[in-house]
Design a protein around this motif. Sequence first.
Motif, PDB file in Angstrom:
ATOM      1  N   GLU A  97      34.223  32.858  78.078  1.00 27.02           N
ATOM      2  CA  GLU A  97      33.064  32.044  78.452  1.00 27.02           C
ATOM      3  C   GLU A  97      32.496  31.379  77.216  1.00 27.02           C
ATOM      4  OE1 GLU A  97      30.920  31.433  81.868  1.00 27.02           O
ATOM      5  OE2 GLU A  97      31.503  30.035  80.260  1.00 27.02           O
ATOM      6  N   ARG A  98      31.957  30.231  77.441  1.00 25.05           N
ATOM      7  CA  ARG A  98      31.180  29.629  76.373  1.00 25.05           C
ATOM      8  C   ARG A  98      29.768  30.213  76.491  1.00 25.05           C
ATOM      9  NH1 ARG A  98      33.885  24.922  78.353  1.00 25.05           N
ATOM     10  NH2 ARG A  98      36.112  25.209  77.950  1.00 25.05           N
ATOM     11  N   HIS A  99      29.080  30.352  75.339  1.00 24.48           N
ATOM     12  CA  HIS A  99      27.770  31.023  75.350  1.00 24.48           C
ATOM     13  C   HIS A  99      26.698  30.017  75.779  1.00 24.48           C
ATOM     14  CE1 HIS A  99      24.929  34.143  74.574  1.00 24.48           C
ATOM     15  NE2 HIS A  99      24.466  33.692  73.403  1.00 24.48           N
ATOM     16  N   VAL A 100      26.814  29.613  77.039  1.00 25.65           N
ATOM     17  CA  VAL A 100      25.914  28.606  77.617  1.00 25.65           C
ATOM     18  C   VAL A 100      25.502  29.085  79.001  1.00 25.65           C
ATOM     19  CG1 VAL A 100      26.960  26.666  76.354  1.00 25.65           C
ATOM     20  CG2 VAL A 100      27.874  27.306  78.605  1.00 25.65           C
ATOM     21  N   PRO A 101      24.367  28.608  79.527  1.00 23.77           N
ATOM     22  CA  PRO A 101      23.951  29.016  80.874  1.00 23.77           C
ATOM     23  C   PRO A 101      24.873  28.415  81.937  1.00 23.77           C
ATOM     24  CG  PRO A 101      22.415  27.406  79.962  1.00 23.77           C
ATOM     25  CD  PRO A 101      23.359  27.760  78.862  1.00 23.77           C
ATOM     26  N   GLU A 102      24.843  29.004  83.118  1.00 27.84           N
ATOM     27  CA  GLU A 102      25.723  28.542  84.186  1.00 27.84           C
ATOM     28  C   GLU A 102      25.419  27.102  84.587  1.00 27.84           C
ATOM     29  OE1 GLU A 102      26.465  31.486  87.251  1.00 27.84           O
ATOM     30  OE2 GLU A 102      26.884  29.886  88.706  1.00 27.84           O
ATOM     31  N   SER A 103      24.223  26.631  84.246  1.00 27.23           N
ATOM     32  CA  SER A 103      23.842  25.243  84.561  1.00 27.23           C
ATOM     33  C   SER A 103      24.587  24.245  83.665  1.00 27.23           C
ATOM     34  CB  SER A 103      22.337  25.058  84.369  1.00 27.23           C
ATOM     35  OG  SER A 103      21.987  25.423  83.036  1.00 27.23           O
ATOM     36  N   SER A 104      25.189  24.739  82.565  1.00 31.35           N
ATOM     37  CA  SER A 104      25.864  23.846  81.630  1.00 31.35           C
ATOM     38  C   SER A 104      27.226  23.411  82.169  1.00 31.35           C
ATOM     39  CB  SER A 104      26.077  24.557  80.288  1.00 31.35           C
ATOM     40  OG  SER A 104      27.041  23.845  79.504  1.00 31.35           O
ATOM     41  N   PRO A 105      27.617  22.153  81.945  1.00 31.82           N
ATOM     42  CA  PRO A 105      28.962  21.710  82.359  1.00 31.82           C
ATOM     43  C   PRO A 105      30.065  22.445  81.603  1.00 31.82           C
ATOM     44  CG  PRO A 105      27.825  19.979  81.124  1.00 31.82           C
ATOM     45  CD  PRO A 105      26.824  21.051  81.379  1.00 31.82           C
ATOM     46  N   ASP A 106      29.704  23.117  80.508  1.00 29.06           N
ATOM     47  CA  ASP A 106      30.696  23.881  79.725  1.00 29.06           C
ATOM     48  C   ASP A 106      30.903  25.295  80.262  1.00 29.06           C
ATOM     49  OD1 ASP A 106      29.483  22.265  76.781  1.00 29.06           O
ATOM     50  OD2 ASP A 106      31.425  21.954  77.757  1.00 29.06           O
ATOM     51  N   SER A 107      30.125  25.681  81.271  1.00 32.10           N
ATOM     52  CA  SER A 107      30.173  27.062  81.746  1.00 32.10           C
ATOM     53  C   SER A 107      31.440  27.339  82.571  1.00 32.10           C
ATOM     54  CB  SER A 107      28.943  27.348  82.624  1.00 32.10           C
ATOM     55  OG  SER A 107      29.130  28.543  83.371  1.00 32.10           O
ATOM     56  N   ASN A 108      32.174  28.376  82.200  1.00 30.76           N
ATOM     57  CA  ASN A 108      33.353  28.769  82.996  1.00 30.76           C
ATOM     58  C   ASN A 108      32.930  29.471  84.277  1.00 30.76           C
ATOM     59  OD1 ASN A 108      35.093  27.625  81.172  1.00 30.76           O
ATOM     60  ND2 ASN A 108      35.569  29.541  80.122  1.00 30.76           N
ATOM     61  N   ALA A 109      31.780  30.171  84.210  1.00 31.29           N
ATOM     62  CA  ALA A 109      31.273  30.804  85.445  1.00 31.29           C
ATOM     63  C   ALA A 109      30.978  29.724  86.476  1.00 31.29           C
ATOM     64  CB  ALA A 109      30.019  31.612  85.135  1.00 31.29           C
ATOM     65  N   ARG A 110      30.424  28.616  86.007  1.00 27.67           N
ATOM     66  CA  ARG A 110      30.134  27.490  86.922  1.00 27.67           C
ATOM     67  C   ARG A 110      31.423  26.959  87.544  1.00 27.67           C
ATOM     68  NH1 ARG A 110      26.549  22.119  85.425  1.00 27.67           N
ATOM     69  NH2 ARG A 110      27.322  20.765  87.085  1.00 27.67           N
ATOM     70  N   LEU A 111      32.467  26.817  86.712  1.00 27.60           N
ATOM     71  CA  LEU A 111      33.766  26.338  87.232  1.00 27.60           C
ATOM     72  C   LEU A 111      34.278  27.276  88.316  1.00 27.60           C
ATOM     73  CD1 LEU A 111      36.265  24.352  86.779  1.00 27.60           C
ATOM     74  CD2 LEU A 111      37.229  26.243  85.451  1.00 27.60           C
ATOM     75  N   LEU A 112      34.196  28.577  88.075  1.00 23.70           N
ATOM     76  CA  LEU A 112      34.663  29.536  89.076  1.00 23.70           C
ATOM     77  C   LEU A 112      33.847  29.443  90.361  1.00 23.70           C
ATOM     78  CD1 LEU A 112      35.302  32.580  86.718  1.00 23.70           C
ATOM     79  CD2 LEU A 112      37.026  31.448  88.119  1.00 23.70           C
ATOM     80  N   ARG A 113      32.530  29.283  90.224  1.00 18.95           N
ATOM     81  CA  ARG A 113      31.689  29.198  91.434  1.00 18.95           C
ATOM     82  C   ARG A 113      32.018  27.941  92.235  1.00 18.95           C
ATOM     83  NH1 ARG A 113      27.664  32.928  92.087  1.00 18.95           N
ATOM     84  NH2 ARG A 113      26.436  33.357  90.236  1.00 18.95           N
ATOM     85  N   GLU A 114      32.312  26.850  91.517  1.00 19.96           N
ATOM     86  CA  GLU A 114      32.502  25.558  92.198  1.00 19.96           C
ATOM     87  C   GLU A 114      33.905  25.360  92.755  1.00 19.96           C
ATOM     88  OE1 GLU A 114      29.149  23.020  89.623  1.00 19.96           O
ATOM     89  OE2 GLU A 114      31.295  22.703  89.244  1.00 19.96           O
ATOM     90  N   THR A 115      34.892  26.105  92.181  1.00 21.15           N
ATOM     91  CA  THR A 115      36.270  25.859  92.633  1.00 21.15           C
ATOM     92  C   THR A 115      36.876  27.070  93.342  1.00 21.15           C
ATOM     93  OG1 THR A 115      37.087  26.541  90.458  1.00 21.15           O
ATOM     94  CG2 THR A 115      36.757  24.180  90.811  1.00 21.15           C
ATOM     95  N   LEU A 116      36.622  28.282  92.824  1.00 15.39           N
ATOM     96  CA  LEU A 116      37.210  29.468  93.461  1.00 15.39           C
ATOM     97  C   LEU A 116      36.263  30.059  94.503  1.00 15.39           C
ATOM     98  CD1 LEU A 116      39.268  31.726  93.793  1.00 15.39           C
ATOM     99  CD2 LEU A 116      38.250  32.869  91.802  1.00 15.39           C
ATOM    100  N   MET A 117      34.992  30.212  94.173  1.00 20.93           N
ATOM    101  CA  MET A 117      34.093  30.979  95.056  1.00 20.93           C
ATOM    102  C   MET A 117      33.536  30.081  96.153  1.00 20.93           C
ATOM    103  SD  MET A 117      32.421  33.327  92.075  1.00 20.93           S
ATOM    104  CE  MET A 117      31.596  34.471  93.182  1.00 20.93           C
ATOM    105  N   THR A 118      34.480  29.526  96.929  1.00 19.03           N
ATOM    106  CA  THR A 118      34.106  28.620  98.038  1.00 19.03           C
ATOM    107  C   THR A 118      34.827  29.118  99.293  1.00 19.03           C
ATOM    108  OG1 THR A 118      36.031  27.238  97.548  1.00 19.03           O
ATOM    109  CG2 THR A 118      33.960  26.644  96.460  1.00 19.03           C
ATOM    110  N   GLY A 119      34.371  28.687 100.447  1.00 17.68           N
ATOM    111  CA  GLY A 119      35.051  29.110 101.678  1.00 17.68           C
ATOM    112  C   GLY A 119      35.069  30.629 101.763  1.00 17.68           C
TER     113      GLY A 119
END
Length: 233
Positions: A67-89
Amino acid sequence: MIQSFPSPDAWAEAAADRLAEALRVAIAERGQAVFAGAGGSTPSPIYRRLAGADLDWSRVVVLPVDERHVPESSPDSNARLLRETLMTGPAAAATLLPLHHAAVTVDRSAALAARALQQVGGRVDAALLGMGEDGHILSIFPGSPTLKSLLSPKLKPTVLGVPKGRDGLAPSLERISLNIPYLKGAGRVVLALTGAKKREVFERELTGDPAVTPIAALVASVPALDVIWTEAG
Ligand SMILES: O=C(O)[C@H](O)[C@@H](O)[C@H](O)[C@H](O)COP(=O)(O)O
């Protein structure tokens, strides 16, 4: 070592099927499964397929492998990527375990993540990795001061902070990364590569010293590793 696929669809389907099967096995054996996934531009087609896999996603914990040391609101966040692409449906029922923790240092954030991962069993059952063109995987960068610690097969599975300036991103970010031992016990680790350049880099790095070469360390340490490749990126 490398399994080539004739199209991005076949490549993504192979990755998603293998990762889903490892998660099903873990759920059947322990009632829970832990999935760790990479950030970057490669994984999204695989995550979108995996999201629809027929398994009990409510029993799955999802975390970034780094992870990059950024909040999930950041476009650099890997947690955000997982929420938007994997954690769907169907996969929206999974639980995200973030590596980044706000308002603390990167090392404290890594320590909190290590504790949280221990609390869900201290293991990873399935992981999807990408590779940079410099041969880095996770946030294990050639030349980084944390390189040997993150690669050493002798260390216990853990999560470490990675100082800025070593990730090639501008502006460089502090990062948090699982170490290679966290992948050793996984039922399946898929390293997904695309394009001629990455194939060449992988083949070259395979012959490196595992003490300082992430790809050589991964191949030496992770028995359940599949390396898949397709031409189009
Ligand atoms: O946080 C990250 O950036 C990833 O976890 C990183 O390790 C990624 O897998 C490689 O940098 C490859 O990135 P691409 O898939 O974009 O080439």
